[in-house]
Design an enzyme around this catalytic site. Structure first.
Site, PDB file in Angstrom:
ATOM      1  CB  CYS A 158      -0.877   0.011   1.233  1.00  0.00           C
ATOM      2  SG  CYS A 158      -1.888  -1.471   1.381  1.00  0.00           S
ATOM      3  N   GLY A 205      -1.080   1.087  -4.772  1.00  0.00           N
ATOM      4  CA  GLY A 205      -2.366   0.501  -4.420  1.00  0.00           C
ATOM      5  C   GLY A 205      -3.475   1.115  -5.219  1.00  0.00           C
ATOM      6  CG  ASN A 252       3.383   0.060   2.697  1.00  0.00           C
ATOM      7  OD1 ASN A 252       4.413   0.554   2.269  1.00  0.00           O
ATOM      8  ND2 ASN A 252       2.901  -1.064   2.213  1.00  0.00           N
ATOM      9  N   GLY A 253       2.513  -2.555   4.752  1.00  0.00           N
ATOM     10  CA  GLY A 253       3.331  -3.692   5.200  1.00  0.00           C
ATOM     11  C   GLY A 253       2.424  -4.813   5.657  1.00  0.00           C
ATOM     12  CE1 TYR A 310       6.032  -4.471 -11.391  1.00  0.00           C
ATOM     13  CE2 TYR A 310       5.359  -4.709  -9.098  1.00  0.00           C
ATOM     14  CZ  TYR A 310       5.033  -4.554 -10.436  1.00  0.00           C
ATOM     15  OH  TYR A 310       3.729  -4.460 -10.811  1.00  0.00           O
ATOM     16  CB  SER A 341       8.265  -2.441 -14.209  1.00  0.00           C
ATOM     17  OG  SER A 341       7.839  -3.557 -14.943  1.00  0.00           O
ATOM     18  CG  ASP A 360       9.290  -8.437 -17.273  1.00  0.00           C
ATOM     19  OD1 ASP A 360       9.186  -7.296 -16.770  1.00  0.00           O
ATOM     20  OD2 ASP A 360       8.325  -9.227 -17.337  1.00  0.00           O
ATOM     21  CG  ASP A 361       9.960  -6.055 -13.173  1.00  0.00           C
ATOM     22  OD1 ASP A 361       9.646  -6.672 -12.153  1.00  0.00           O
ATOM     23  OD2 ASP A 361       9.138  -5.753 -14.061  1.00  0.00           O
ATOM     24  CB  CYS A 365      11.904 -12.231  -3.016  1.00  0.00           C
ATOM     25  SG  CYS A 365      10.475 -11.403  -2.425  1.00  0.00           S
TER      26      CYS A 365
HETATM   27  P1  AMP Z   1       4.274 -13.303 -13.344  1.00  0.00           P
HETATM   28  O1  AMP Z   1       5.638 -13.892 -13.494  1.00  0.00           O
HETATM   29  O2  AMP Z   1       3.379 -13.552 -14.499  1.00  0.00           O
HETATM   30  O3  AMP Z   1       3.627 -13.751 -12.056  1.00  0.00           O
HETATM   31  O4  AMP Z   1       4.392 -11.728 -13.237  1.00  0.00           O
HETATM   32  C1  AMP Z   1       5.606 -11.108 -13.104  1.00  0.00           C
HETATM   33  C2  AMP Z   1       5.461  -9.671 -13.506  1.00  0.00           C
HETATM   34  O5  AMP Z   1       4.590  -8.997 -12.592  1.00  0.00           O
HETATM   35  C3  AMP Z   1       6.816  -8.981 -13.418  1.00  0.00           C
HETATM   36  O6  AMP Z   1       7.293  -8.798 -14.712  1.00  0.00           O
HETATM   37  C4  AMP Z   1       6.554  -7.676 -12.722  1.00  0.00           C
HETATM   38  O7  AMP Z   1       6.522  -6.606 -13.655  1.00  0.00           O
HETATM   39  C5  AMP Z   1       5.208  -7.826 -12.080  1.00  0.00           C
HETATM   40  N1  AMP Z   1       5.335  -8.022 -10.632  1.00  0.00           N
HETATM   41  C6  AMP Z   1       6.357  -8.537  -9.944  1.00  0.00           C
HETATM   42  N2  AMP Z   1       6.085  -8.560  -8.636  1.00  0.00           N
HETATM   43  C7  AMP Z   1       4.865  -8.038  -8.483  1.00  0.00           C
HETATM   44  C8  AMP Z   1       4.027  -7.778  -7.364  1.00  0.00           C
HETATM   45  N3  AMP Z   1       4.396  -8.074  -6.132  1.00  0.00           N
HETATM   46  N4  AMP Z   1       2.819  -7.206  -7.601  1.00  0.00           N
HETATM   47  C9  AMP Z   1       2.421  -6.911  -8.839  1.00  0.00           C
HETATM   48  N5  AMP Z   1       3.175  -7.132  -9.930  1.00  0.00           N
HETATM   49  C10 AMP Z   1       4.376  -7.701  -9.761  1.00  0.00           C
END
Ligand code: AMP
Length: 496
Positions: free
Chosen positions: A14, A48, A120-121, A261, A302, A364-365, A455
């Site tokens: 949040c 959020g 938040n948390g 991210y 991102s 991708d991130d 993580c």
């Molecule tokens: P997926 O591997 O399909 O579950 O989704 C991964 C993608 O969701 C990543 O490329 C991020 O951009 C995004 N993502 C990563 N962590 C989160 C999170 N905690 N909440 C929302 N989106 C996320």
């Protein structure tokens, strides 16, 4: 696929915001605290999108408005006019599958004790809090972790403590991640767990003070960044100014996922601009995995900085060959893979002319469940790419989050139950590379122990209590067996 509603209800990430106006001519000047909070929450929208709420005070009463949806739609002009006063706190909520009944509860307003509270948390294990509340005959049937925190503070106030002492006395019951803004009629409070897992910063505006989850909110309202709320610190701001007390010995460990991210690019975290760090993640992967390719493409938004960094370091041209529909919000939280996949199709599309016949590096991130990346790779091949090399600007996510970021259970994390070559085959990419853990740390320019890296490495800096049972520590190359959480498509991995 089953989904554990009970557990997921407790996962929230949040945005929080608080503001207190300065004293002018012996009286507190109305700084339109609620309106400033509205703009601050708007800047924190990425943290959020489910619901938003504000509580304000004019020194006599507390006023509250909260509604479902984005900040832009949750408040009408009349709503802001009903929130008078020089102090306000606000909250944007990112609930998961908790259902709409949970949506409007933050900021909590405890009228009996005249306090309001925004969190938040997540507290992963509330057993100590629950035992305390049970002893005090509090009905917890509809309470999540944040509500329990407010209730515990209320119990101490019933025992005769004032707000500040009640917060300090209840503090040992709060085991987990919390970045909090709170208030009574005359004071703005802010406090943070001893690791400072979620960000929280202090700014000044026109002689008053502002607290926000991220510094980007200060820029939006014209406030100046002062410093972070320290891990384990309680900050109290009233007409006499700002006072601080270090309640717990700090053990600073900002969540690395904020840099990977979650946080906004223009925010400062631990003195680092998020955009700069993400570009450095990209430079670092280019050094770790040099390859020949025609074009570098980010997954918007991102991964854009990482792709810029990668392109600059490798000399491979950058192209925006994936286009994001800006009017679709984050798709991660949908409860089934089918829904997430449909959302993705609405969210992202290709520009075939930039991809046709090319050897493409896609950045991708992160990969969490693996749904996004699998869909993306097939889209890029369909657009005519010859090769698709996936580069991820963070290491494999092999452990669940318990501190408010909302990554799923461990057996849903693709990197927990598949090796990197298996993921590559499953997503159908020509190659797949993750930024190394060491490379990620190096790019931040800070020591590894400044962060919560749970993580990636499974080391949880704040006790997760009985939830430790949900985590299996995995050695290199070791993986979890496929579980009931994993959709059947994964069991019979269809590769290209
Ligand atoms: P997926 O591997 O399909 O579950 O989704 C991964 C993608 O969701 C990543 O490329 C991020 O951009 C995004 N993502 C990563 N962590 C989160 C999170 N905690 N909440 C929302 N989106 C996320």
């Amino acid at each position: 696929m089953t989904f554990n509603l009970e557990k997921d209800r407790f996962h929230e990430k949040c945005g929080v915001f608080g503001i207190i106006g300065r004293e002018r001519d012996g009286a507190y000047a109305g700084l339109e605290a609620a309106r400033m909070t509205f703009y601050g929450l708007w800047a924190l929208q990425h943290r959020g999108q489910e619901s938003s709420g504000i509580v304000s005070s004019d020194g006599r009463n507390l006023y509250r408005h909260a509604a479902q949806g984005l900040v832009a739609t949750a408040y009408r002009e009349e709503d802001l006019e009903q929130l008078p006063g020089h102090i306000a706190i606000g909250h944007n909520r990112y609930s998961t599958s908790g259902g709409p009944e949970d949506c409007y509860n933050q900021p909590y307003l405890d009228r009996k004790h005249g306090i309001a509270f925004a969190h938040n948390g997540t507290l992963p294990d509330t057993s100590k809090l629950e035992a305390f509340l049970k002893d005090h005959h509090v009905d917890m049937s509809n309470m999540n972790d944040s509500a329990m925190m407010v209730a515990a503070i209320g119990c101490y106030m019933d025992d005769g403590h004032d707000f500040i002492t009640a917060v300090k006395t209840a503090w040992p019951l709060f085991i987990g991640a919390f970045s909090i803004v709170a208030m009574d009629k005359n004071r703005l409070l802010s406090f943070r767990d001893e690791c400072g897992i979620r960000p929280l910063s202090i700014g000044t505006l026109d002689g008053g003070y502002v607290i926000a989850s991220e510094t980007c909110a200060f820029d939006t309202i014209g406030a100046t960044f002062l410093r972070d709320v320290e891990p384990g610190e309680l900050v109290i701001i009233d007409e006499h100014g700002l006072k601080s007390e270090q309640i717990k010995t700090p053990n600073p460990k900002l969540d690395m996922f904020e840099l990977v991210y979650f946080a906004r690019l223009d925010s400062l975290l631990l003195g680092k601009r998020v955009d700069t760090v993400r570009q450095d993640f990209g430079r670092q992967i280019a050094r770790e995995f040099p390859i020949k390719a025609d074009v570098v493409v980010p997954v918007p938004d991102s991964a854009v900085p990482a792709a810029i960094g990668y392109s600059q370091e490798s000399g491979i041209p950058f192209e925006m060959a994936l286009i994001k529909n800006r009017y679709i919000h984050r798709t991660f939280i949908r409860p089934t893979p089918e829904l997430r996949e449909r959302d993705l199709k609405m969210k992202l599309n290709t520009v075939p002319e930039l991809l046709k016949g090319k050897c493409v590096v896609v950045i991708d991130d992160s990969i969490v469940r693996g749904t996004t990346v699998r869909h993306l790779v097939s889209m890029i091949f369909e657009a005519g790419a010859k090769e698709v090399h996936m580069f991820i600007s963070s290491p494999p996510v092999r452990y669940p989050d318990f501190y408010g970021i909302n990554t799923p259970h461990q057996d849903e994390l693709i990197a927990a139950y598949m090796t990197v070559p298996e993921i590559r085959d499953h997503i159908g990419a020509t190659s797949l590379h993750f930024l190394s853990f060491e490379g990620m740390i190096k790019a931040t320019g800070l020591p590894a122990d400044s962060f919560n890296n749970s993580c990636f490495d499974g080391n949880y800096p704040i006790s997760i209590g009985k939830r430790a049972k949900e985590v299996k520590q995995l050695g290199p190359g070791q993986k979890l067996p496929l579980s009931a959480f994993v959709p059947t498509e994964y069991a019979t991995s269809k590769t290209r």
